[in-house]
Design an enzyme around this catalytic site. Structure first.
Site, PDB file in Angstrom:
ATOM      1  N   ASP A 168     -16.797  80.839 -35.987  1.00  0.00           N
ATOM      2  CA  ASP A 168     -16.116  81.088 -37.263  1.00  0.00           C
ATOM      3  C   ASP A 168     -15.733  82.570 -37.377  1.00  0.00           C
ATOM      4  O   ASP A 168     -14.578  82.912 -37.689  1.00  0.00           O
ATOM      5  CB  ASP A 168     -17.078  80.681 -38.393  1.00  0.00           C
ATOM      6  CG  ASP A 168     -16.401  80.510 -39.742  1.00  0.00           C
ATOM      7  OD1 ASP A 168     -15.181  80.694 -39.822  1.00  0.00           O
ATOM      8  OD2 ASP A 168     -17.111  80.210 -40.710  1.00  0.00           O
ATOM      9  N   ILE A 174     -12.158  80.373 -27.619  1.00  0.00           N
ATOM     10  CA  ILE A 174     -11.227  79.499 -28.364  1.00  0.00           C
ATOM     11  C   ILE A 174     -10.121  80.313 -29.057  1.00  0.00           C
ATOM     12  O   ILE A 174      -9.021  79.791 -29.267  1.00  0.00           O
ATOM     13  CB  ILE A 174     -11.995  78.600 -29.364  1.00  0.00           C
ATOM     14  CG1 ILE A 174     -11.172  77.362 -29.711  1.00  0.00           C
ATOM     15  CG2 ILE A 174     -12.416  79.361 -30.616  1.00  0.00           C
ATOM     16  CD1 ILE A 174     -11.955  76.241 -30.362  1.00  0.00           C
ATOM     17  N   GLY A 217     -24.416  75.352 -32.429  1.00  0.00           N
ATOM     18  CA  GLY A 217     -24.855  76.746 -32.386  1.00  0.00           C
ATOM     19  C   GLY A 217     -25.968  76.934 -33.406  1.00  0.00           C
ATOM     20  O   GLY A 217     -27.039  76.333 -33.307  1.00  0.00           O
ATOM     21  N   SER A 269     -21.461  72.272 -34.634  1.00  0.00           N
ATOM     22  CA  SER A 269     -22.869  72.131 -35.073  1.00  0.00           C
ATOM     23  C   SER A 269     -23.908  72.496 -34.022  1.00  0.00           C
ATOM     24  O   SER A 269     -25.101  72.492 -34.326  1.00  0.00           O
ATOM     25  CB  SER A 269     -23.186  70.708 -35.575  1.00  0.00           C
ATOM     26  OG  SER A 269     -22.701  70.502 -36.879  1.00  0.00           O
ATOM     27  N   GLY A 278     -20.779  83.314 -35.223  1.00  0.00           N
ATOM     28  CA  GLY A 278     -20.377  82.398 -34.156  1.00  0.00           C
ATOM     29  C   GLY A 278     -18.870  82.252 -34.045  1.00  0.00           C
ATOM     30  O   GLY A 278     -18.111  83.215 -34.189  1.00  0.00           O
ATOM     31  N   ASN A 319     -18.423  76.903 -42.368  1.00  0.00           N
ATOM     32  CA  ASN A 319     -19.484  76.488 -43.298  1.00  0.00           C
ATOM     33  C   ASN A 319     -18.831  76.030 -44.606  1.00  0.00           C
ATOM     34  O   ASN A 319     -17.615  76.133 -44.758  1.00  0.00           O
ATOM     35  CB  ASN A 319     -20.513  77.608 -43.505  1.00  0.00           C
ATOM     36  CG  ASN A 319     -19.884  78.871 -44.048  1.00  0.00           C
ATOM     37  OD1 ASN A 319     -19.002  78.804 -44.914  1.00  0.00           O
ATOM     38  ND2 ASN A 319     -20.287  80.015 -43.542  1.00  0.00           N
ATOM     39  N   TYR A 365     -26.280  75.739 -36.263  1.00  0.00           N
ATOM     40  CA  TYR A 365     -26.652  74.508 -36.970  1.00  0.00           C
ATOM     41  C   TYR A 365     -27.602  73.614 -36.171  1.00  0.00           C
ATOM     42  O   TYR A 365     -28.111  72.624 -36.700  1.00  0.00           O
ATOM     43  CB  TYR A 365     -25.410  73.727 -37.410  1.00  0.00           C
ATOM     44  CG  TYR A 365     -24.726  74.303 -38.642  1.00  0.00           C
ATOM     45  CD1 TYR A 365     -25.173  75.493 -39.214  1.00  0.00           C
ATOM     46  CD2 TYR A 365     -23.646  73.667 -39.242  1.00  0.00           C
ATOM     47  CE1 TYR A 365     -24.556  76.033 -40.345  1.00  0.00           C
ATOM     48  CE2 TYR A 365     -23.030  74.186 -40.377  1.00  0.00           C
ATOM     49  CZ  TYR A 365     -23.487  75.371 -40.924  1.00  0.00           C
ATOM     50  OH  TYR A 365     -22.876  75.891 -42.043  1.00  0.00           O
TER      51      TYR A 365
END
Ligand code: ADP
Length: 171
Positions: free
Chosen positions: A36, A13, A121, A119, A34, A26, A123
């Site tokens: 983020d 991405i 990954g 969510s 990940g 988060n 999460y």
């Protein structure tokens, strides 16, 4: 409902040249692992500074910053729910993430937007159920916002791609 403005890609991405990319952040918005972590590495330290100014984000909401060193002009940070078995309002919270992102995309005039599988990954949200929500909300946004030209779903692994392919095959 037509799928022709919804596309799947396996690309990282952080390399996508959309008007906006979405970050699965988060609550602190101060970076994590990940996608983020990848987005913060790609954007550079100015992104972290901008996120500090935002002062966090509740689950289901979204915030927008510039993309800094990324090819995308904007980053929309949203906080997906942690999966607790589905009894803690997770589907509604995940849907709200997508709606919050599309609402900011509309406000900022974004025509192309790329999403990770929010969510799914760390999460732990089941991939097929999450893909179904993502696709439903994308179709709704395309019907409501005619300036939206394309929505890209980034399928970073084969299980994610299968989940989206299955979801897109459903009406
Ligand atoms: P969450 O905490 O919301 O579960 P993760 O970052 O752990 O977020 O995972 C969300 C999704 O993003 C997962 O499908 C993961 O495979 C994917 N992902 C991880 N890195 C990237 C990347 N560089 N580009 C696109 N998707 C990614």
């Amino acid at each position: 409902m037509t799928n022709d403005k919804i596309q799947l890609t396996g690309e990282d991405i952080t390399r996508i040249k959309a008007d906006g990319i979405v970050n699965a952040a988060n609550n602190s918005l101060l970076g994590g692992g990940g996608v983020d972590g990848a987005i913060h590495r790609g954007a550079g330290p100015e992104l972290l500074a901008a996120c500090w100014e935002l002062g966090g984000c509740p689950t289901g909401e979204a915030r927008i910053t510039k993309g800094y060193n990324l090819p995308a002009a904007w980053v929309i940070h949203t906080v997906g729910p942690v999966w607790h078995g589905g009894t803690q309002g997770e589907p509604e919270l995940l849907a709200r993430c997508y709606r919050s992102c599309f609402s900011l995309a509309r406000e900022y005039g974004l025509t192309t937007i790329a999403f990770p599988a929010i969510s799914t990954g760390v999460y732990g949200y089941p991939k097929e159920a999450a893909a179904r929500i993502a696709i439903r909300e994308a179709r709704r946004a395309l019907a409501e916002n005619k300036t939206l030209a394309s929505i890209l779903f980034v399928c970073f692994n084969s299980a994610t791609r299968l989940a989206y392919e299955k979801g897109l095959a459903e009406p």
